[in-house]
Design a protein around this motif. Structure first.
Motif, PDB file in Angstrom:
ATOM      1  N   LEU A 123       0.638  -1.111   0.033  1.00 18.30           N
ATOM      2  CA  LEU A 123       0.043   0.191   0.022  1.00 18.30           C
ATOM      3  C   LEU A 123       0.908   1.245  -0.031  1.00 18.30           C
ATOM      4  O   LEU A 123       2.016   1.219   0.409  1.00 18.30           O
ATOM      5  CB  LEU A 123      -0.736  -0.004   1.339  1.00 18.30           C
ATOM      6  CG  LEU A 123      -1.902  -1.018   1.409  1.00 18.30           C
ATOM      7  CD1 LEU A 123      -2.662  -0.908   2.624  1.00 18.30           C
ATOM      8  CD2 LEU A 123      -2.735  -1.305   0.281  1.00 18.30           C
ATOM      9  N   SER A 124       0.533   2.425  -0.593  1.00 13.05           N
ATOM     10  CA  SER A 124       1.249   3.574  -0.738  1.00 13.05           C
ATOM     11  C   SER A 124       0.215   4.590  -0.313  1.00 13.05           C
ATOM     12  O   SER A 124      -1.049   4.666  -0.533  1.00 13.05           O
ATOM     13  CB  SER A 124       1.725   3.754  -2.047  1.00 13.05           C
ATOM     14  OG  SER A 124       1.200   3.913  -2.955  1.00 13.05           O
ATOM     15  N   ASN A 125       0.456   5.684   0.217  1.00 11.49           N
ATOM     16  CA  ASN A 125      -0.354   6.935   0.607  1.00 11.49           C
ATOM     17  C   ASN A 125      -0.788   7.490  -0.973  1.00 11.49           C
ATOM     18  O   ASN A 125       0.200   7.819  -1.901  1.00 11.49           O
ATOM     19  CB  ASN A 125       0.494   8.116   1.136  1.00 11.49           C
ATOM     20  CG  ASN A 125      -0.333   9.060   1.479  1.00 11.49           C
ATOM     21  OD1 ASN A 125      -1.319   9.415   1.179  1.00 11.49           O
ATOM     22  ND2 ASN A 125       0.014   9.769   2.387  1.00 11.49           N
ATOM     23  N   VAL A 126      -1.815   7.610  -1.071  1.00  9.73           N
ATOM     24  CA  VAL A 126      -2.414   8.319  -2.522  1.00  9.73           C
ATOM     25  C   VAL A 126      -2.637   9.673  -2.236  1.00  9.73           C
ATOM     26  O   VAL A 126      -3.312  10.354  -3.313  1.00  9.73           O
ATOM     27  CB  VAL A 126      -3.453   7.494  -2.868  1.00  9.73           C
ATOM     28  CG1 VAL A 126      -3.152   6.086  -3.194  1.00  9.73           C
ATOM     29  CG2 VAL A 126      -4.619   7.514  -2.040  1.00  9.73           C
ATOM     30  N   MET A 127      -2.398  10.523  -1.195  1.00 10.17           N
ATOM     31  CA  MET A 127      -2.818  11.771  -1.191  1.00 10.17           C
ATOM     32  C   MET A 127      -1.630  12.586  -1.487  1.00 10.17           C
ATOM     33  O   MET A 127      -0.544  12.272  -1.519  1.00 10.17           O
ATOM     34  CB  MET A 127      -3.340  12.028   0.452  1.00 10.17           C
ATOM     35  CG  MET A 127      -4.321  11.423   0.903  1.00 10.17           C
ATOM     36  SD  MET A 127      -4.662  11.998   2.579  1.00 10.17           S
ATOM     37  CE  MET A 127      -4.691  10.662   3.551  1.00 10.17           C
ATOM     38  N   ARG A 128      -2.034  13.781  -2.033  1.00  7.47           N
ATOM     39  CA  ARG A 128      -1.095  14.653  -2.287  1.00  7.47           C
ATOM     40  C   ARG A 128      -0.521  15.317  -1.370  1.00  7.47           C
ATOM     41  O   ARG A 128      -0.870  15.453  -0.075  1.00  7.47           O
ATOM     42  CB  ARG A 128      -1.587  15.694  -3.377  1.00  7.47           C
ATOM     43  CG  ARG A 128      -2.593  16.606  -2.633  1.00  7.47           C
ATOM     44  CD  ARG A 128      -3.198  17.922  -3.382  1.00  7.47           C
ATOM     45  NE  ARG A 128      -4.443  18.415  -3.042  1.00  7.47           N
ATOM     46  CZ  ARG A 128      -4.266  19.463  -2.145  1.00  7.47           C
ATOM     47  NH1 ARG A 128      -3.217  20.081  -1.653  1.00  7.47           N
ATOM     48  NH2 ARG A 128      -5.327  20.036  -1.513  1.00  7.47           N
ATOM     49  N   ALA A 129       0.961  15.809  -1.659  1.00  8.07           N
ATOM     50  CA  ALA A 129       1.750  16.534  -0.677  1.00  8.07           C
ATOM     51  C   ALA A 129       1.235  17.759  -0.272  1.00  8.07           C
ATOM     52  O   ALA A 129       0.327  18.556  -1.082  1.00  8.07           O
ATOM     53  CB  ALA A 129       2.991  16.740  -0.991  1.00  8.07           C
ATOM     54  N   ASP A 130       1.249  18.084   1.351  1.00  8.11           N
ATOM     55  CA  ASP A 130       0.693  19.484   1.612  1.00  8.11           C
ATOM     56  C   ASP A 130       1.696  20.433   0.915  1.00  8.11           C
ATOM     57  O   ASP A 130       2.978  20.502   1.245  1.00  8.11           O
ATOM     58  CB  ASP A 130       0.626  19.506   3.174  1.00  8.11           C
ATOM     59  CG  ASP A 130      -0.379  18.703   3.457  1.00  8.11           C
ATOM     60  OD1 ASP A 130      -1.208  18.424   2.911  1.00  8.11           O
ATOM     61  OD2 ASP A 130      -0.269  18.264   4.975  1.00  8.11           O
ATOM     62  N   GLU A 131       1.014  21.333   0.395  1.00 13.92           N
ATOM     63  CA  GLU A 131       1.814  22.986  -0.114  1.00 13.92           C
ATOM     64  C   GLU A 131       0.941  23.923   0.370  1.00 13.92           C
ATOM     65  O   GLU A 131      -0.188  24.028   0.253  1.00 13.92           O
ATOM     66  CB  GLU A 131       1.808  22.607  -1.554  1.00 13.92           C
ATOM     67  CG  GLU A 131       2.489  21.314  -2.240  1.00 13.92           C
ATOM     68  CD  GLU A 131       2.576  21.425  -3.675  1.00 13.92           C
ATOM     69  OE1 GLU A 131       2.178  22.623  -4.298  1.00 13.92           O
ATOM     70  OE2 GLU A 131       2.845  20.604  -4.281  1.00 13.92           O
TER      71      GLU A 131
END
Length: 99
Positions: free
Chosen positions: A59-67
């Protein structure tokens, strides 16, 4: 082959405080025996070189990075507010007071 007995099922049901009929005890005895046998089969195949997993696919994180982006000023935030004191929104009391 591990054998789960009727007494085992009745004992477990007693611990769990579950009332079982004779038919349910019979059914659960065979079902639990099949589950224990399946676990034993997997244990025979999976040696110490096979790591334990909870998912067959990584599994991997599918959320975008916080910018950090543009933010609103206090004046812009309060511009559409019906009531404010310059630092906080004013709202009606909802507990214990008449409006």
């Amino acid at each position: 082959m591990s054998e789960i007995t009727r007494e085992d099922v009745q004992h477990l049901a007693g611990l769990a405080r579950i009332a079982l009929t004779d038919d349910e005890v019979t059914s659960l005895t065979s079902e639990l025996s099949a589950i224990v046998d399946a676990i034993a089969t997997v244990s025979e195949i999976a040696g110490p070189d096979v790591p334990a997993t909870s998912h067959p696919v990584p599994l991997s994180n599918v959320m975008r990075a916080d910018e950090v982006g543009e933010t609103l000023s206090a004046e812009q935030v309060f511009a559409g507010a019906p009531s404010h004191d310059g630092e906080r929104f004013r709202v009606s009391a909802i507990l214990g007071e008449e409006q």
